[in-house]
Scaffold this active site. Structure first.
Site, PDB file in Angstrom:
ATOM      1  N   ASN A 269       0.207  -1.093   5.572  1.00 17.25           N
ATOM      2  CA  ASN A 269       1.151  -0.205   6.158  1.00 17.25           C
ATOM      3  C   ASN A 269       0.369  -0.353   7.700  1.00 17.25           C
ATOM      4  OD1 ASN A 269       3.054   1.713   4.717  1.00 17.25           O
ATOM      5  ND2 ASN A 269       1.403   1.290   3.440  1.00 17.25           N
TER       6      ASN A 269
ATOM      7  N   GLU B 276       0.689  -1.233  -0.068  1.00 15.19           N
ATOM      8  CA  GLU B 276      -0.226   0.184  -0.063  1.00 15.19           C
ATOM      9  C   GLU B 276       0.847   1.380   0.024  1.00 15.19           C
ATOM     10  OE1 GLU B 276      -1.594   1.078   4.025  1.00 15.19           O
ATOM     11  OE2 GLU B 276      -3.528   1.805   2.979  1.00 15.19           O
TER      12      GLU B 276
ATOM     13  N   GLU C 205      -6.137   8.831   7.546  1.00 12.34           N
ATOM     14  CA  GLU C 205      -6.736   8.321   6.102  1.00 12.34           C
ATOM     15  C   GLU C 205      -7.955   8.999   6.057  1.00 12.34           C
ATOM     16  OE1 GLU C 205      -5.944   4.503   4.394  1.00 12.34           O
ATOM     17  OE2 GLU C 205      -5.080   3.919   6.326  1.00 12.34           O
TER      18      GLU C 205
ATOM     19  N   ASN D 290      -6.966   6.066  -1.920  1.00 12.21           N
ATOM     20  CA  ASN D 290      -5.722   5.315  -1.362  1.00 12.21           C
ATOM     21  C   ASN D 290      -6.145   4.073  -2.493  1.00 12.21           C
ATOM     22  OD1 ASN D 290      -3.999   3.423  -0.627  1.00 12.21           O
ATOM     23  ND2 ASN D 290      -4.688   3.757   1.638  1.00 12.21           N
TER      24      ASN D 290
ATOM     25  N   LYS E 214      -9.216   1.844  -2.173  1.00  9.01           N
ATOM     26  CA  LYS E 214      -9.609   1.525  -0.547  1.00  9.01           C
ATOM     27  C   LYS E 214     -10.966   1.939  -0.241  1.00  9.01           C
ATOM     28  CE  LYS E 214      -7.012   1.248   3.711  1.00  9.01           C
ATOM     29  NZ  LYS E 214      -5.560   1.690   4.563  1.00  9.01           N
TER      30      LYS E 214
ATOM     31  N   CYS F 122      -5.009  -2.946   2.653  1.00  7.90           N
ATOM     32  CA  CYS F 122      -4.597  -2.924   4.190  1.00  7.90           C
ATOM     33  C   CYS F 122      -5.864  -3.244   5.122  1.00  7.90           C
ATOM     34  CB  CYS F 122      -3.887  -1.528   4.589  1.00  7.90           C
ATOM     35  SG  CYS F 122      -2.995  -1.606   6.267  1.00  7.90           S
TER      36      CYS F 122
HETATM   37  N1  CDT Z   1      -3.014   1.443   6.568  1.00  8.64           N
HETATM   38  C1  CDT Z   1      -3.931   0.912   7.223  1.00  8.64           C
HETATM   39  O1  CDT Z   1      -5.272   0.677   6.670  1.00  8.64           O
HETATM   40  N2  CDT Z   1      -3.739   0.550   8.371  1.00  8.64           N
HETATM   41  C2  CDT Z   1      -4.501   0.117   9.588  1.00  8.64           C
HETATM   42  C3  CDT Z   1      -3.994   0.372  10.730  1.00  8.64           C
HETATM   43  C4  CDT Z   1      -5.157   0.375  11.579  1.00  8.64           C
HETATM   44  S1  CDT Z   1      -4.794   0.755  13.372  1.00  8.64           S
HETATM   45  C5  CDT Z   1      -4.224  -0.814  14.079  1.00  8.64           C
HETATM   46  C6  CDT Z   1      -4.627  -1.555   9.355  1.00  8.64           C
HETATM   47  O2  CDT Z   1      -5.801  -1.995   9.489  1.00  8.64           O
HETATM   48  O3  CDT Z   1      -3.489  -2.269   9.455  1.00  8.64           O
END
Ligand code: CDT
Length: 309
Positions: free
Chosen positions: A194, A47, A143, A107, A124, A169
């Site tokens: 990420n 991502e 985000e 995204n 996304k 993600c």
């Molecule tokens: N980039 C992304 O979507 N990261 C989210 C972080 C959530 S907070 C734990 C994820 O679901 O990995």
């Protein structure tokens, strides 16, 4: 019969704010060449591959914000990746921040075939985090400020000899993401992430970060009879630790390849798309066993008795 797609999960280590796109693309080209040396058909990048994970900062300068987005794909800076893919005859998937000509921000992930043509795009849908500045956090997760909810649903494309889908993600934590593609007979889901180890609103979850990552991807693969290729951007980025654990997961739910480092690392697996068949035809034969009318009735009945206010 077997239909083999050899996949390279191209995990990327930290990308700092000072790193230019040119530097990042050079690292990606290296991973792509390594994938080609293993006869990969497809290489999957994370991502928002091209920059540091910028939603960790509250920014007010529009110029500064815009510097993290791509207005075109390919661009002068990303063209070397497309050119190398065409030369090597390898497909790839890439995540990036998209700024459309109309000024919309998503995204986004794209699927590129072996002739370097973009054949699929996904934006996304599950945007985690918050939209306003929350200074109490060790870092932001904005985000919801920097992106709109994706408007393309989860597509499944006939590409690279199979039925390919993408998610991004946080989507991987939601069963609906897999199921919408499962209902379109997806055979391989490409997914970049990420994921900071620390989740400021729920620090008690931190020790389970890797476990939850594996749990959702393995369950999604098994319950939909599909391959899942999950690829991290990881390591310590601008002081924020992000998990690795990039994995290639079979329709059995088993992890058949996994990254060992928190750095640029290629994980390769030969994936037989026909392995999806016995799951789709038996235990997860949706036409035979799913009960969508029943699910709908239960939700409607629950709605009727739901507490007011
Ligand atoms: N980039 C992304 O979507 N990261 C989210 C972080 C959530 S907070 C734990 C994820 O679901 O990995």
């Amino acid at each position: 019969m077997s239909r083999i797609v050899t996949v390279g999960a191209a995990q990327m280590g930290a990308i700092q704010r000072a790193h230019s796109r040119r530097e990042v693309v050079a690292r990606m080209v290296e991973l792509m060449r390594e994938a080609a040396s293993h006869r990969c058909d497809l290489v999957v990048f994370p991502e928002l591959t091209l920059t540091t994970f910028f939603p960790r900062w509250w920014m007010e300068s529009q110029e500064e914000i815009d510097s993290f987005y791509e207005r075109e794909m390919p661009s002068n800076e990303t063209a070397p990746l497309f050119n190398e893919a065409a030369r090597l005859g390898i497909g790839f998937s890439l995540g990036y921040a998209e700024l459309t000509p109309e000024g919309r921000r998503f995204n986004t992930a794209i699927l590129v075939n072996k002739s370097a043509q973009i054949v699929g795009k996904y934006r996304k849908i599950h945007l985690p985090g918050h939209a306003g500045h929350e200074p109490w956090r060790a870092f932001q997760h904005l985000e919801k400020r920097y992106f709109e909810v994706g408007d393309l649903s989860w597509g499944v494309w006939n590409a690279l000899n199979g039925h390919m889908g993408m998610m991004i993600c946080n989507d991987r934590r939601w069963p609906e993401s897999y199921r919408v593609m499962g209902l379109q007979s997806v055979e391989m889901i490409l997914l970049g992430y990420n994921t900071p180890r620390h989740n400021p609103p729920a620090p008690d979850h931190d020790r389970l970060s890797e476990f939850h990552n594996q749990l959702v991807m393995q369950a999604g693969a098994y319950q939909n009879g599909t391959w899942v290729v999950g690829v991290a951007k990881c390591g310590v980025e601008e002081g924020c630790e992000m998990i690795g654990g990039s994995s290639i997961i079979a329709p059995t739910g088993e992890v058949i390849g996994q990254a060992l480092t928190q750095e640029d690392e290629l994980v390769v697996a030969r994936c037989d798309l026909d392995l999806t068949k016995s799951y789709k035809a038996t235990i997860f034969n949706f036409d035979m066993h799913r009960q969508p009318d029943h699910y709908r009735r239960i939700v409607e009945q629950r709605g009727a008795v739901a507490p007011q206010g």
